[in-house]
Write an enzyme that holds these catalytic residues in place. Structure first.
Site, short mmCIF file in Angstrom:
data_model
loop_
_atom_site.label_atom_id
_atom_site.label_comp_id
_atom_site.label_asym_id
_atom_site.label_seq_id
_atom_site.Cartn_x
_atom_site.Cartn_y
_atom_site.Cartn_z
N THR A 13 0.81 -1.27 -0.41
CA THR A 13 -0.04 -0.32 -0.30
C THR A 13 1.04 0.88 -0.01
O THR A 13 0.55 2.36 -0.51
CB THR A 13 -0.75 0.44 1.19
OG1 THR A 13 -1.94 -1.22 1.48
CG2 THR A 13 -1.42 1.33 1.52
N THR A 95 1.56 -4.86 3.98
CA THR A 95 0.89 -4.74 5.39
C THR A 95 0.42 -6.03 5.76
O THR A 95 1.02 -6.33 6.94
CB THR A 95 -0.18 -3.46 6.27
OG1 THR A 95 -0.89 -3.66 5.75
CG2 THR A 95 1.01 -2.20 6.51
N1 ASP Z 1 -2.40 -5.81 0.30
C1 ASP Z 1 -0.87 -4.83 1.22
C2 ASP Z 1 -0.79 -5.40 0.57
O1 ASP Z 1 0.79 -5.86 0.03
C3 ASP Z 1 -1.89 -4.04 1.88
C4 ASP Z 1 -0.63 -3.10 2.63
O2 ASP Z 1 0.26 -2.79 2.22
O3 ASP Z 1 -1.43 -2.69 3.37
O4 ASP Z 1 0.15 -6.32 1.84
#
Ligand code: ASP
Length: 327
Positions: A13, A95
């Site tokens: 993200t 995340t």
């Molecule tokens: N979908 C994302 C990831 O790459 C979520 C994030 O980055 O917060 O994990």
């Protein structure tokens, strides 16, 4: 002269661009993720706190991270350290699996500078995005720890240990927590206030060569009425280790426990963890009689990583037990 900090972007993200500033939930649909150069350009952080060396690595969702990505990332961190001027590394990460990457880095990296793993809950172009602030805070911690080893996770102005941190909410900006323990410190504006942050968060204990031969290790989640089907399927599918994400004290259902004992007798190493997200697992006599190892206070996904590293090293079940007791 400003300290020199590398920024390694892996995607997530923190590198994502949604359709507009209100696209805060389904922004991965655009598929647009910036590389490290793009992230640093867009945040305007170059030269603000440190001289940043953007290093392109991946632009993926962290749900797609593989063992090979981990091995390549660890090798990259070691290679970056060939630059004697480099004082720290910041890794931008999705995340979703951030805690797992931070944990394995803390077990394997053997370098003399800090590595700070960060991400964001809102995309880079989202309204009130935490991407810029988290990246700036991570750079501040890297600068504050310059020249000292240790892996830390920094989001939402908080500094966490890889061992204890977990993503505890799907959406909130304060999703990253160390349940029952709390953060190691805070980033307050330009200040890094971390009185408990002394020395490395964990010494490196495993050779990085192991990352290229991690065996299959699976997690089985307990719930009322769970039987041994999933466990037997994992065993016949080639699992070399199984982590049971059991009920509160660290217990699976009776049928699962019987299947876990069977798995052990077939040469699969079994670690008992708990689905509670915090707390030591009870080292039960019954489990011992079945060969099941108590998984310390590691959550199931971190117990799995530790078990996979031990198995890759060729540890026996009793050596693995000793590792889990000592960690
Ligand atoms: N979908 C994302 C990831 O790459 C979520 C994030 O980055 O917060 O994990």
């Amino acid at each position: 002269m400003q300290p020199k900090i590398a920024f390694v972007g892996t995607g997530g993200t923190i590198a994502s661009i949604g359709t507009d500033q209100f696209d805060l939930l389904d922004y991965t649909a655009t598929g647009e993720r910036l590389d490290s150069v793009g992230v640093i350009e867009r945040t305007g952080l170059q030269g603000a706190i440190a001289t940043i060396l953007p290093v392109n690595f991946r632009q993926i969702d962290s749900t797609a991270i593989t063992f090979t990505d981990w091995a390549d990332l660890v090798d990259l961190c070691h290679e970056l350290c060939a630059d004697p001027e480099l004082q720290g590394i910041v890794i931008g990460h999705g995340t979703a699996s951030l805690e797992e990457t931070a944990w394995i880095l803390s077990l394997v990296l053997d370098i003399g500078i800090p590595v700070i793993v960060t991400g964001s809950m809102r995309p880079l172009n989202g309204i009130s995005s935490d991407a810029n602030a988290n990246l700036a805070a991570a750079i501040r911690v890297a600068v504050a720890r310059a020249g000292e080893p240790g892996v830390f996770v920094v989001l939402n102005d908080e500094i966490h240990a890889p061992r204890s941190v977990t993503k505890a909410h799907t959406l909130r900006l304060g999703a990253f927590q160390s349940p029952w323990l709390g953060p190691l410190g805070y980033v307050d504006g330009p200040d890094v206030n971390a009185p408990h942050l002394v020395g490395p968060s964990r010494p490196a204990s495993f050779g990085r060569d192991l990352l290229r031969r991690l065996p299959r290790v699976d997690i089985v989640y307990s719930y009322v009425g769970a039987d041994g089907h999933a466990i037997r399927s994992f065993v016949s599918g080639g699992s070399k280790g199984i982590v049971s994400a059991g009920f509160g004290p660290g217990m699976a259902t009776p049928e699962e426990t019987a299947a876990l004992g069977e798995a052990f007798s077939q040469g699969v190493v079994v670690v008992q963890s708990a689905r509670t997200g915090a707390g030591q697992v009870v080292d039960s006599k019954h489990h011992r009689s079945l060969g099941i190892i108590a998984g310390s206070d590691l959550n199931p996904q971190k117990a799995r990583i530790l078990l996979a590293l031990c198995l890759a090293r060729g540890d026996s079940p009793s050596e693995i037990e000793a590792v889990f007791q000592a960690i």
